[in-house]
Design a protein around this motif. Structure first.
Motif, PDB file in Angstrom:
ATOM      1  N   THR A   1       3.475  10.094  -6.813  1.00 61.75           N
ATOM      2  CA  THR A   1       4.582  10.079  -8.485  1.00 61.75           C
ATOM      3  C   THR A   1       3.819  10.421 -10.159  1.00 61.75           C
ATOM      4  O   THR A   1       3.833  11.741 -10.602  1.00 61.75           O
ATOM      5  N   SER A   2       3.221   9.795  -9.746  1.00 64.57           N
ATOM      6  CA  SER A   2       2.061   9.652 -11.187  1.00 64.57           C
ATOM      7  C   SER A   2       1.096  10.842 -11.541  1.00 64.57           C
ATOM      8  O   SER A   2       1.140  11.694 -12.745  1.00 64.57           O
ATOM      9  N   LEU A   3       0.598  11.636 -10.439  1.00 61.94           N
ATOM     10  CA  LEU A   3      -0.484  12.285 -10.159  1.00 61.94           C
ATOM     11  C   LEU A   3       0.506  13.891 -10.006  1.00 61.94           C
ATOM     12  O   LEU A   3       0.048  14.319 -10.576  1.00 61.94           O
TER      13      LEU A   3
ATOM     14  N   ARG B   1       1.121  -0.978  -0.068  1.00 63.64           N
ATOM     15  CA  ARG B   1       0.052  -0.658  -0.271  1.00 63.64           C
ATOM     16  C   ARG B   1       0.851   1.378  -0.084  1.00 63.64           C
ATOM     17  O   ARG B   1       0.904   2.054  -0.626  1.00 63.64           O
ATOM     18  N   ALA B   2       1.842   1.392   1.157  1.00 66.71           N
ATOM     19  CA  ALA B   2       2.638   2.617   0.558  1.00 66.71           C
ATOM     20  C   ALA B   2       3.524   2.556  -0.301  1.00 66.71           C
ATOM     21  O   ALA B   2       3.462   3.821  -0.922  1.00 66.71           O
ATOM     22  N   GLU B   3       4.203   1.136  -1.134  1.00 63.94           N
ATOM     23  CA  GLU B   3       4.495   1.706  -2.318  1.00 63.94           C
ATOM     24  C   GLU B   3       3.555   2.411  -4.000  1.00 63.94           C
ATOM     25  O   GLU B   3       3.931   2.801  -4.268  1.00 63.94           O
ATOM     26  N   GLU B   4       2.356   1.256  -3.741  1.00 68.96           N
ATOM     27  CA  GLU B   4       1.352   2.063  -4.700  1.00 68.96           C
ATOM     28  C   GLU B   4       1.081   3.690  -4.330  1.00 68.96           C
ATOM     29  O   GLU B   4       0.804   4.649  -4.936  1.00 68.96           O
ATOM     30  N   LEU B   5       0.406   4.045  -3.293  1.00 72.58           N
ATOM     31  CA  LEU B   5       0.253   5.742  -3.247  1.00 72.58           C
ATOM     32  C   LEU B   5       1.246   6.222  -3.564  1.00 72.58           C
ATOM     33  O   LEU B   5       1.294   7.683  -3.577  1.00 72.58           O
TER      34      LEU B   5
END
Length: 447
Positions: free
Chosen positions: A262-264, A253-257
């Motif tokens: 970064t993407s946003l 979850r931390a990695e996905e967030l």
């Protein structure tokens, strides 16, 4: 001592008559004088009696040991049954064993008392005492043997109960093993989370709360019962599995967030760059087209800037929530930022799309007109399939669409140098929507 004196001690002096003395002496002398070192008859007989007493004692001891082993086996069987079954048959078995156990205790006490009362190794053991000891030990051996045989018969009668209980107990070990394995996996997952620098205080507390449950599992079904142990093992496995899953989810979850943040942020930068083109686009719209074509876009630059700024502030909040492991707040912030950026993207695209479409229709409006007429004609053909005349409600709507298109074309031609191209595009779209609704109604069975 002479042979005469020995016989005198054995059979008494009154029987030593002169008439039988020569015969007795003749019988006694060979036994007393054949070869050096031969034992005298009286002493040998006592030793034989002592040996028989010792042998009888050993046999009694062996019978006692065998009864002890049978009793231990019986206790194991009863514990197996007790761990699983508390029904009427089991209760009767326990009651019957109680009576048998009392008999076994009495027999054991009698054996121990007998052992204390006879010292067959004593050098002073006489023939009479040895004989009584042998007799007592033989009787004790037989009683111990009978008691063991009765116990074994009773044990045999419990075989169905024991087998059923063992079948149930066979379920316990795998269930307990699964629970322990789940606890181990949860512990490893917790260690991995801590090594990653993430806080897992709540999950660590939940895992620690399972410690007493593990202790109860280790105490076994014999103490706590099969069904309670199975239920406890399943509950421990479920709770430990949930903790392990939650722990494994934290790094992901931390990695996905982090990845989405970064993407946003990259997307926000790109939209900001595109938003910078809205001003020049509006300037060209103002210069080349009438106010009706661009007046509704006047606030697009301000609205786009506000949306981007709001998205940036939201992403900053997401970053804080991520560091503090407020995962729900972070996820909600991501969703909000995505919505703001999508709104900004739409606003920025609106101005550019308006300019493109106005350029196309101003250069050659015939393409838009022909595209719309084709849609109306296609609907008219479908309305006539299998009919001499169209359905009145379809014909009315399509005739109205043709009239509306003709009106829009006429207005465009009367517009001079700066006609309202945007209104013309809105009218042609409305005509196509009418034609499409008629087609859908016909195909849906609304003839």
């Amino acid at each position: 001592m002479t042979a005469t004196r020995i016989l005198g001690k054995l059979i008494g002096p009154a029987l030593l008559l002169p008439t039988v003395l020569p015969v007795v002496v003749a019988v006694a002398i060979p036994g007393a004088f054949t070869g050096g070192g031969t034992r005298r008859w009286g002493r040998g007989r006592v030793e034989d009696l002592r040996e028989e007493a010792r042998r009888a004692q050993g046999e009694a001891a062996e019978a006692f040991y065998e009864l002890e082993l049978a009793q231990r086996g019986m206790q194991l069987s009863l514990e197996t049954i007790r761990a699983v079954d508390d029904g009427p048959r089991a209760r009767k078995a326990f009651a019957d064993h109680g009576a048998l156990a009392e008999r076994i205790d009495r027999t054991n006490h009698q054996y121990i008392a007998l052992m204390d009362s006879h010292d067959v190794e004593s050098a002073d053991l006489d023939a009479g005492t040895a004989t009584r000891a042998r007799h007592d030990f033989v009787r004790m051996r037989d009683e111990l043997t009978r008691t063991r045989e009765d116990l074994e018969r009773f044990a045999g009668s419990l075989t169905p109960l024991v087998e059923a209980a063992e079948k149930e107990l066979a379920r316990v070990a795998p269930a307990v093993e699964r629970a322990k394995r789940s606890l181990l996996e949860a512990t490893r997952a917790l260690d991995a989370v801590r090594q990653a620098g993430l806080d897992a205080g709540d999950s660590a507390a939940d895992l620690a709360a399972l410690g007493p449950e593990l202790r109860l599992l280790n105490e076994g079904a014999a103490r706590h019962g099969v069904q309670p142990t199975l239920t406890r093992a399943e509950e421990v496995a479920r709770r430990a599995g949930a903790i392990a899953e939650r722990m494994a989810e934290l790094p992901r979850r931390a990695e996905e967030l982090g990845r989405r943040l970064t993407s946003l942020r990259t997307r926000a930068e790109a939209i900001t760059t595109r938003a910078g083109q809205v001003g020049p686009t509006l300037s060209e719209l103002r210069r080349r087209f009438s106010a009706a074509c661009w007046q509704d876009l006047q606030r697009v630059p301000d609205e786009a800037a506000e949306a981007v700024a709001g998205a940036r502030r939201t992403l900053d909040g997401v970053e804080r929530a991520r560091r503090e492991q407020r995962w729900d707040d972070a996820s909600n912030g991501i969703t909000e930022a995505q919505a703001l950026l999508a709104r900004t993207d739409e606003l920025v695209s609106t101005a550019g799309d308006r300019l493109r479409r106005l350029n196309e229709v101003s250069f050659d409006p015939s393409k838009e007109i022909e595209r719309t007429r084709f849609a109306v004609r296609d609907a008219q053909r479908l309305a006539m399939v299998g009919r001499a005349v169209p359905e009145p409600r379809h014909a009315e709507r399509l005739d109205g669409a043709v009239e509306r298109l003709d009106t829009a074309v006429a207005a465009l031609e009367r517009g001079g140098r700066n006609p309202d191209y945007w209104r013309f595009l809105m009218e042609t779209k409305a005509v196509r929507d009418i034609a499409g609704a008629v087609v859908e109604d016909i195909r849906g069975g609304g003839r």
